[in-house]
Every structure is written in structure tokens, then in C-alpha cells.
Design a protein around this motif. Structure first.
Motif, PDB file in Angstrom:
ATOM      1  N   VAL A 390       0.916  -1.269   0.058  1.00  0.00           N
ATOM      2  CA  VAL A 390       0.114   0.097   0.052  1.00  0.00           C
ATOM      3  C   VAL A 390       0.879   1.259  -0.089  1.00  0.00           C
ATOM      4  N   PRO A 391       0.701   2.263  -0.982  1.00  0.00           N
ATOM      5  CA  PRO A 391       1.614   3.322  -0.902  1.00  0.00           C
ATOM      6  C   PRO A 391       1.396   4.154   0.401  1.00  0.00           C
ATOM      7  N   ASP A 392       2.302   4.702   0.839  1.00  0.00           N
ATOM      8  CA  ASP A 392       2.090   5.634   2.103  1.00  0.00           C
ATOM      9  C   ASP A 392       1.471   6.780   1.920  1.00  0.00           C
ATOM     10  N   LEU A 393       0.970   7.511   2.627  1.00  0.00           N
ATOM     11  CA  LEU A 393      -0.035   8.690   2.520  1.00  0.00           C
ATOM     12  C   LEU A 393       0.246   9.782   3.636  1.00  0.00           C
ATOM     13  N   TYR A 394       0.569  10.770   2.712  1.00  0.00           N
ATOM     14  CA  TYR A 394       0.911  12.148   3.365  1.00  0.00           C
ATOM     15  C   TYR A 394      -0.476  13.118   3.549  1.00  0.00           C
ATOM     16  N   ILE A 395      -1.006  13.572   4.667  1.00  0.00           N
ATOM     17  CA  ILE A 395      -2.306  14.227   4.706  1.00  0.00           C
ATOM     18  C   ILE A 395      -1.810  15.711   5.386  1.00  0.00           C
ATOM     19  N   GLY A 396      -1.813  16.589   4.516  1.00  0.00           N
ATOM     20  CA  GLY A 396      -1.685  17.772   4.863  1.00  0.00           C
ATOM     21  C   GLY A 396      -3.054  18.769   5.212  1.00  0.00           C
ATOM     22  N   ILE A 397      -3.295  19.211   6.230  1.00  0.00           N
ATOM     23  CA  ILE A 397      -4.651  20.046   6.569  1.00  0.00           C
ATOM     24  C   ILE A 397      -4.325  21.400   6.800  1.00  0.00           C
ATOM     25  N   ASP A 398      -5.058  22.285   6.092  1.00  0.00           N
ATOM     26  CA  ASP A 398      -4.929  23.727   6.411  1.00  0.00           C
ATOM     27  C   ASP A 398      -5.749  23.940   7.775  1.00  0.00           C
ATOM     28  N   CYS A 399      -4.948  24.395   8.760  1.00  0.00           N
ATOM     29  CA  CYS A 399      -5.392  24.654  10.203  1.00  0.00           C
ATOM     30  C   CYS A 399      -5.221  26.071  10.366  1.00  0.00           C
ATOM     31  N   SER A 436      -1.199  22.554   9.538  1.00  0.00           N
ATOM     32  CA  SER A 436      -0.379  23.698   9.334  1.00  0.00           C
ATOM     33  C   SER A 436      -1.421  24.934   9.234  1.00  0.00           C
ATOM     34  N   GLY A 437      -0.871  25.955   9.709  1.00  0.00           N
ATOM     35  CA  GLY A 437      -1.567  27.328   9.685  1.00  0.00           C
ATOM     36  C   GLY A 437      -0.041  28.154   9.778  1.00  0.00           C
ATOM     37  N   GLU A 438      -0.071  28.530   8.696  1.00  0.00           N
ATOM     38  CA  GLU A 438       1.540  29.318   8.314  1.00  0.00           C
ATOM     39  C   GLU A 438       1.184  30.555   7.703  1.00  0.00           C
ATOM     40  N   PRO A 439       2.241  31.629   7.910  1.00  0.00           N
ATOM     41  CA  PRO A 439       3.132  31.778   8.776  1.00  0.00           C
ATOM     42  C   PRO A 439       2.419  31.379  10.334  1.00  0.00           C
ATOM     43  N   GLY A 440       3.036  30.683  11.035  1.00  0.00           N
ATOM     44  CA  GLY A 440       2.530  30.304  12.279  1.00  0.00           C
ATOM     45  C   GLY A 440       3.044  29.406  12.969  1.00  0.00           C
ATOM     46  N   SER A 441       2.213  28.193  13.131  1.00  0.00           N
ATOM     47  CA  SER A 441       2.737  27.033  13.729  1.00  0.00           C
ATOM     48  C   SER A 441       2.290  25.894  13.023  1.00  0.00           C
ATOM     49  N   SER A 461      -6.888  18.182  16.225  1.00  0.00           N
ATOM     50  CA  SER A 461      -6.245  19.311  16.899  1.00  0.00           C
ATOM     51  C   SER A 461      -6.649  20.538  16.165  1.00  0.00           C
ATOM     52  N   TYR A 462      -6.441  21.727  16.716  1.00  0.00           N
ATOM     53  CA  TYR A 462      -6.696  22.924  16.267  1.00  0.00           C
ATOM     54  C   TYR A 462      -5.357  23.900  16.432  1.00  0.00           C
ATOM     55  N   LEU A 463      -4.925  24.527  15.390  1.00  0.00           N
ATOM     56  CA  LEU A 463      -4.165  25.821  15.446  1.00  0.00           C
ATOM     57  C   LEU A 463      -4.780  27.239  15.368  1.00  0.00           C
ATOM     58  N   GLY A 464      -5.441  27.513  14.486  1.00  0.00           N
ATOM     59  CA  GLY A 464      -5.895  28.881  14.160  1.00  0.00           C
ATOM     60  C   GLY A 464      -4.989  29.884  13.929  1.00  0.00           C
TER      61      GLY A 464
END
Length: 577
Positions: A390-399, A436-441, A461-464
């Protein structure tokens, strides 16, 4: 009678108490507690008896039974607790539904819901036991009142007055008769309504829960309604503790806002439900209780074992479950060993892209689909071994600040990420989640992992912070070609184009666009960009991403998320369904 003698005497009546409901009912004998601390450890606090729905075990406090002089009522008390298992609420799912209904009736007084669902269940069970089985349920309340006179609570007084109606007792036998005529008439009318609700809905008790709680609602706005006597009777308050969210699908409601979790005769007011992201003008989709409301539900359903983080993870996992699909595997040879084995006929219904036009024209200059058309046949070199992976999966979410906090409002990126992550993990893939919510954290799993809990802990989780997913963040994992093929999945909105055009450089040499381009090449498994947007927005930048190898999907509601999940697996990993 000491505690040991009480235990032995009551245990002898256990089978008889079970038989009052059915000879087919099987339950373990009660667990006896002889000290306050022991009772608390079992979840019994403030009352002399309770039932745990997670293991269907009755727990009794011998000291309180003796204090209230209830030693002579083994059948009444044991049969009452068994009734919670057999009759109402009977199981964890109906217990959750009952809570939902009562909460809807107690607007702005929802904190009282566990108390009233318990009182409602007690009325139903005791009415059955006294009227149908001839047990002395009323005498238990007389014994309690003799030890604990509590006349300050109007709710408690109405509760007792309803019993007087149900048991055909003289007014004042249990309840306090108000001195003022208007109050006396009100109590008489409301107690009759309460008794009628119990009589009318005893065979379909969920349908009467809303009306029952509504009857008491005006009384909650009067003087302090805290009652030590009521607390003594709360024997299902901790019934669902430790049940790990088995109290039904409390995150779901029907399209009209009421169906699954509420009385079919009640119209929803839209106060606590939201439609899983849906564009204006579209037809109704499955509606969900808001995360905030769901967490409030669960804190009342499992007061002794509530964990908000686990509950929130369960909320999104349960909503995602209908959309979770088998994550297809790729057959990967150890070496490039796919070899052509010849030609075979291409028939109508086969994939048009499989037609070998050169072979077809050699076979006949006149092309007749299904007759002269052919396709190539491939096979593995016999000297090579293939293996499924199974291919690996990278999930990036705008936070970023523009995205919703998933604990307060329904978050479509979290749901989409959950659908894909659960599908991948089910098949044994490794998944990395990056918020990821950047520039930020930013926040991420420690690496590509197979732990569902670790994946969900990051997803919910949440960054905001910042304004978009930080594309330069991709360089942390994709600055060099990865050994294992990895698909990159980014969940974001229109602000990602601002990040691509004006975002910070990864270093002095590479622009944000270059980082994105390098990541998809080094991942070697393709890239998908899921946008909460519309195709006509940023068409120029979208075309550039597609040219570089990214697939773009536009999502606005849960139905589209389902289609996206299936298309994602089918297109990127070769699923045929």
C-alpha cells in the motif's frame, strides 16, 4: 440485619426478581458494597442502588439500604434495577436516544437532562411493577420520605404527585399539598398529565420522553430545584460510564433535524444541528449534531469516564465510517518485470484506452469495433517475484484562522482527512498527518505511522494561526526522493493559492511553487489537492498545478466527500469499482 445477612437474604430473591420480567432474562447476581468508598469505586454515589449498562451489573449499597429501612423490599428494588436492563433504557443506544430527546425539551436547562431521563425511566418501571406485578413500590417512597423530608423542590413534589395518580393514592400520601388554591390546582392538573404520559407511552416510551420532560420544564425556572431526595433516586446517572461511546450515533440527526434522535412528533428548530458542509440551494443532506453539542451529550452520558479528546475523535470517525472504502493495493515487482505476451480481441465494453491501434490496423484496414479491434496482453516475467503493498499517505490539512475549530463547529477538512486516513490504515498503509496554519505554527504525527489513535489525535487538533497550509512544510519530507512511494493529499481552501504565489521561500533558492513541484516528484506517488472552493476560482494557478502533476478536487458537502474518496482511490491507486 447486618450487611452480610442482608446480602444473603436478597441474593436468595434474585432469581424471583428476574422472573418478574421474564424467565429468560439472565443477569449476574448483584455486586454488594458495604462501605462508601467501595460504592464510589463501583460508580454508585448518592443512591442505594444502580445498574451499569456496559456490563449489565446491578450494584447495591447495603449501608444506605439499612439507613432508609428498605431491608423488606428486596423484590421491589431488585426488580426495579432489572427493569432498567430489560425495559428502559434497556441498552446503551436507547440510553443515548433518551438523553437526546430530554435535552431537546429542556432548552437552556440541558444540564438537568440526565436527572429527568432517570425520573422518567423510574416512573415507567415502577408503574409496571406496582400495577402489573403487585409490588409495593409506593411504600419505598414512604420510607424514604420518613427519613428525608424534602419539601423545597417543586420538581420533586410533582414527581411524587404523579405517583399518587399512577397508584391511585390519596393526594398528600406522598406529595406535599400546596396551601394556595392556584398552586394546588396546577399540581393536580400537571400530575394528571404526567400520569397520562406514563400510561399512554408505556409501550413506546421513547415517543413520550419529550413530552414528559416538557411537563417539568416550567418548574425548572422557579426556585432552587436541587433535591437530596431526587439525587437518592438517580440510579442510571452513571449507567453508561466506560462504554466508550456505545450510546448510539448521537452525532446524527435526520434531514429535518429530528428523526433518529428525537420524537417523530417534534419539529426541529435548527438550534443544535448543522448540515455537513453544504452549499446554499442544494437539497438536504445528512445532518449532524455540532461537535460542541456532541461533546456536551457525551459528558452527560458518561460523566465518570468522559474524555473530550477521545469523544471528538469518535465523533468524526463515526461520521466518516459510511464513506470509508477498502484502500486498494498496488502490485509492485521487485524489478521492472512486466512483459508483453501478445494480442487478444478488444470487445465493446472494454476500456477504449486499451485498444492497440497498430495491431488493429495490421489485422484489418477496416476497423470494426468488437470484430477487428485488439489489445495487448501483459504478464510478469516468471523469474521475478511481485508483492502487494500500500502506498504511504501524507495528509496535510489547512489549520489556519480561516478554518473551523473541529471541536466547536463541523470541519469538512477533518472529515475528509478521517475518511482517507481510516481507509489507508485499514489496509495497513503508513500515514503522516500534518496540521499547518502558516506563517504561524504546525503539528504533525511523529512520522509515517500505523496508529489510528495518533493519526486522529492530530487530525482533531486545532491551531488557528496563519492564513494557509504551509507549502514549504512539504520540504521536511520530500526534499529528496522517498524510498517508498507516497501520495500527498492536501486539504485546504482558496488561500493555498496566496501561499503558492506569495508564501515564504523554503530557502534562498527555491520558491513555494518549486517546493510543491519538487515534493510531488520526490513523493513518486502523485498528489491531490482537495479544495473547499469552486473550479472557476484561480483558474490560472489551478491549471499550473495540474500541469505539474497535481489532481484537483472541489468539495462542498459530505456527498461530494464520498465521491472524492472513491475517485481518489480509483484514480491514484488503480481501484476498479
Amino acid at each position: 440485619m447486618n450487611g452480610k445477612e442482608l446480602c444473603e437474604a436478597w441474593d436468595e430473591r434474585w432469581e424471583e426478581a428476574l422472573g418478574l420480567w421474564s424467565r429468560l432474562v439472565m443477569m449476574r447476581s448483584p455486586h454488594w458494597c458495604f462501605f462508601t468508598e467501595e460504592a464510589k469505586a463501583q460508580g454508585l454515589e448518592g443512591s442505594f442502588a444502580m445498574i451499569r449498562l456496559k456490563d449489565h451489573r446491578v450494584v447495591l449499597d447495603a449501608s444506605l439500604i439499612s439507613y432508609y429501612r428498605l431491608e423488606d423490599f428486596p423484590l421491589e428494588i431488585l426488580a426495579h434495577e432489572i427493569g432498567h436492563h430489560v425495559y428502559v433504557p434497556a441498552n446503551l443506544q436507547d440510553n443515548g436516544r433518551l438523553l437526546s430527546l430530554v435535552r431537546r425539551a429542556l432548552t437552556e436547562k440541558e444540564s438537568y437532562a440526565p436527572q429527568f431521563m432517570n425520573l422518567y425511566a423510574d416512573h415507567l418501571i415502577n408503574y409496571h411493577l406496582q400495577k402489573q406485578k403487585g409490588l409495593a413500590m409506593a411504600e419505598i417512597y414512604q420510607r424514604i420520605l420518613a427519613k428525608q423530608k424534602d419539601t423545597s423542590s417543586a420538581v420533586w413534589n410533582l414527581y411524587l404527585a404523579v405517583y399518587e395518580r399512577l397508584f391511585s393514592l390519596k393526594p398528600g400520601t406522598l406529595a406535599r399539598v400546596p396551601g394556595k388554591k392556584a398552586e394546588s390546582q396546577r399540581l393536580e392538573q400537571d400530575s394528571e398529565i404526567g400520569a397520562q404520559i406514563i400510561r399512554s407511552y408505556c409501550e413506546d416510551w421513547l415517543s413520550g420522553a419529550y413530552s414528559y420532560a416538557s411537563l417539568y420544564y416550567p418548574y425548572l425556572w422557579e426556585a432552587d430545584q436541587k433535591s437530596a431526595s431526587i439525587t437518592l433516586l438517580l440510579d442510571t446517572l452513571h449507567a453508561s460510564d466506560g462504554a466508550s461511546g456505545e450510546g448510539g450515533d448521537l452525532q446524527k440527526v435526520s434531514a429535518d433535524g429530528v428523526g433518529m434522535l428525537s420524537d417523530h412528533s417534534i419539529s426541529g428548530d435548527g438550534r443544535t444541528e448543522i448540515a455537513s458542509p453544504q452549499s446554499e440551494g442544494e437539497g438536504p443532506a445528512q445532518r449532524y449534531t455540532s461537535p460542541r453539542e456532541y461533546l456536551d451529550y457525551m459528558s452527560q452520558l458518561e460523566p465518570g469516564s468522559f474524555d473530550s479528546h477521545k469523544a471528538l475523535a469518535r465523533y468524526y470517525t463515526q461520521i466518516a465510517s459510511p464513506y470509508v472504502i477498502p484502500f486498494p493495493m498496488e502490485v509492485m515487482p521487485e524489478k521492472e518485470a512486466i512483459i508483453p505476451e501478445g494480442l487478444e480481441s478488444w470487445d465493446i465494453g472494454d476500456n477504449p484506452g486499451e485498444i492497440d491501434w497498430l495491431g488493429t490496423l495490421i489485422r484489418s484496414p477496416e476497423v470494426v469495433p468488437g470484430m477487428t479491434t485488439v489489445k495487448k496482453v501483459y504478464g510478469w516475467d516468471d523469474d521475478q517475484n511481485g508483492n502487494e503493498r500500500v502506498p504511504d499517505l501524507y495528509i496535510g490539512i489547512d489549520c489556519s484562522g480561516s478554518m473551523r475549530n473541529p471541536a466547536l463547529r463541523f470541519s469538512w477538512p477533518v472529515l475528509a482527512g478521517t475518511i482517507i486516513a481510516q481507509s489507508a490504515l485499514r489496509a495497513g498503509a503508513r500515514v503522516k498527518v500534518v496540521l499547518s496554519g502558516e506563517p504561524g505554527s504546525f503539528m504533525e504525527t511523529r512520522d509515517f505511522v500505523k496508529s489510528r489513535q495518533e493519526v486522529m489525535n492530530v487530525l482533531i487538533s486545532y491551531l488557528g494561526t496563519g492564513f494557509a497550509f504551509g507549502i514549504p512544510r512539504l520540504a521536511d519530507d520530500f526534499s529528496r526522493p522517498r524510498k517508498d512511494r507516497t501520495h500527498i493529499l492536501l486539504l485546504t481552501d482558496d488561500d493555498i493559492f496566496a501561499m503558492l504565489n506569495d508564501g515564504p521561500h523554503y530557502d534562498q533558492k527555491h520558491s513555494t511553487w518549486e517546493v510543491a513541484d519538487k515534493a510531488i516528484k520526490n513523493g513518486r506517488g502523485g498528489g491531490s489537492l482537495v479544495l473547499y472552493s469552486k473550479p472557476e476560482y484561480h483558474a490560472k494557478e489551478a491549471a499550473r498545478l495540474k500541469k505539474e502533476g497535481w489532481d484537483l478536487f472541489y468539495v462542498s458537502n459530505d456527498e461530494e466527500l464520498s465521491r472524492f474518496a472513491k475517485a481518489f482511490a480509483r484514480k491514484k491507486f488503480g481501484a476498479k469499482r
